[in-house]
Design a protein around this motif. Structure first.
Motif: not given
Length: 370
Positions: A139-155, A164-171
């Motif tokens: 969650e933390k890694f994905s949120e941090s990366l998403s806040r830097e405009c990187l899209t998180i891909v997972s399955g 990962a999806h939940l973290g990505g949705l926060r950015g």
């Protein structure tokens, strides 16, 4: 009103893909020889048999089966709804990065924000049976990366994928779920709410026809799309024999970066990550390491402040004695010089506060929260 040219062309692509014997490789060979699917269907037997086996040539010239006709009608109805698209290899919106992998799908079924397919992405994968620490890391890694405009891909699986999806949705980068079923099917059912959220705020991608269920062979195959859509793959908690290692191997073959988070030498879920690191994956312990490797701007978010440890001084002493490697109750009680009953009460408080977790076999481990 449905565009008749669009409907006719898509119908031909679906018929083409559904023809027995026409997989991705054979399909691309036919397209290379004849052009678009309608040109394939217009060719005679001799021309087709010069490119593919005779049985495939006969299947291409056979009348349209009723079940394929029903699937075409169903897909056209689905694709006409807002937010739904079916992309073909000839479509300008087909992800460019997938054209560079060895086995790009003939069709992609998209639900949600199609523009995310053009974004710079990082895949985050790991165990379905993740520990609390692994889930928090994802969650933390994905949120941090998403806040830097990187899209998180997972399955969209349970465990690390869900986190990962939940973290990505926060950015602002949001998230892409590459699924192993048809785009109209939610699997696992426990992730129904998450799937709806991703369809609304992110993007769902599938190479499988509508109505396809969760067949076991689909999931290893979809891993090549998870890595193929991404600039790199981050593995968080993976056993020595793990589907996440398949994704990492495919990423390396596709020329993508592979990142891995190390863990305790005592944890089975660290074995896969440690193996990847020995094989050349980049060891990372912060999202910043990934940003630096892929050349993105360093994070300018304020540092996350670690939560204060709740409890009295003796309870804090328990956490200090616990450390971050798993330990059994007897050993911890000896370190703290207290009885098992008192230790159990204090550990229960910390577990309710999200500071420790109980592992299989009764081992106790502290959770790093920052």
């Amino acid at each position: 009103m449905i565009d008749t040219d669009w409907a006719r062309d898509l119908a031909q692509w679906i018929r083409f893909e559904q023809t027995p014997g026409v997989g991705n490789d054979t399909g691309r060979r036919l397209l290379s020889a004849f052009g678009l699917p309608q040109h394939v269907f217009d060719a005679d037997f001799e021309a087709l048999a010069a490119v593919v086996p005779e049985r495939v040539a006969r299947a291409l010239l056979a009348p349209l089966p009723s079940d394929t006709r029903a699937l075409i009608d169903k897909t056209l109805d689905w694709a006409s709804l807002p937010g739904n698209r079916v992309l073909t290899l000839a479509d300008d919106d087909y992800p460019r990065q997938l054209l560079n992998i060895s086995d790009p799908p003939l069709l992609l079924y998209i639900k949600g924000r199609i523009e995310l397919l053009r974004a710079t992405s990082i895949a985050v994968v790991g165990s379905r049976n993740a520990t609390a620490q692994g889930v928090l890391n994802a969650e933390k890694f994905s949120e941090s990366l998403s806040r830097e405009c990187l899209t998180i891909v997972s399955g969209q699986a349970l465990g690390i994928d869900t986190a990962a999806h939940l973290g990505g949705l926060r950015g602002v980068g949001s998230t892409i779920a590459v699924i192993g079923t048809g785009a109209d099917t939610v699997y696992p059912a426990r992730n129904r709410a998450l799937a709806h959220q991703i369809a609304d705020q992110g993007c769902i991608v599938s190479e499988y026809a509508l109505g396809e269920g969760p067949i076991a062979s689909h999931f290893p195959r979809r891993n090549r799309l998870i890595s193929g859509l991404s600039r790199g793959v981050l593995v968080i908690e993976a056993a020595a024999q793990s589907g996440s290692l398949i994704t990492a191997r495919m990423a390396a073959e596709q020329g993508r970066d592979v990142f891995a988070i190390p863990g305790s030498i005592h944890s089975p879920l660290s074995k896969g990550c440690h193996l990847l690191i020995r094989q050349g994956a980049k060891l990372v312990d912060s999202a910043q390491h990934i940003l630096e490797e892929i050349g993105e701007l360093p994070s300018r978010l304020p540092a996350v402040k670690a939560p204060a440890v709740s409890g009295s001084a003796p309870e804090c002493m328990v956490l200090s004695a616990l450390g971050y490697d798993p330990v059994d109750m007897d050993t911890l009680a000896t370190r703290c010089e207290i009885g098992i009953a008192e230790l159990s009460a204090r550990l229960l408080t910390h577990e309710l506060d999200g500071l420790v977790e109980t592992l299989p076999g009764g081992m106790i481990r502290r959770i790093a929260t920052s």
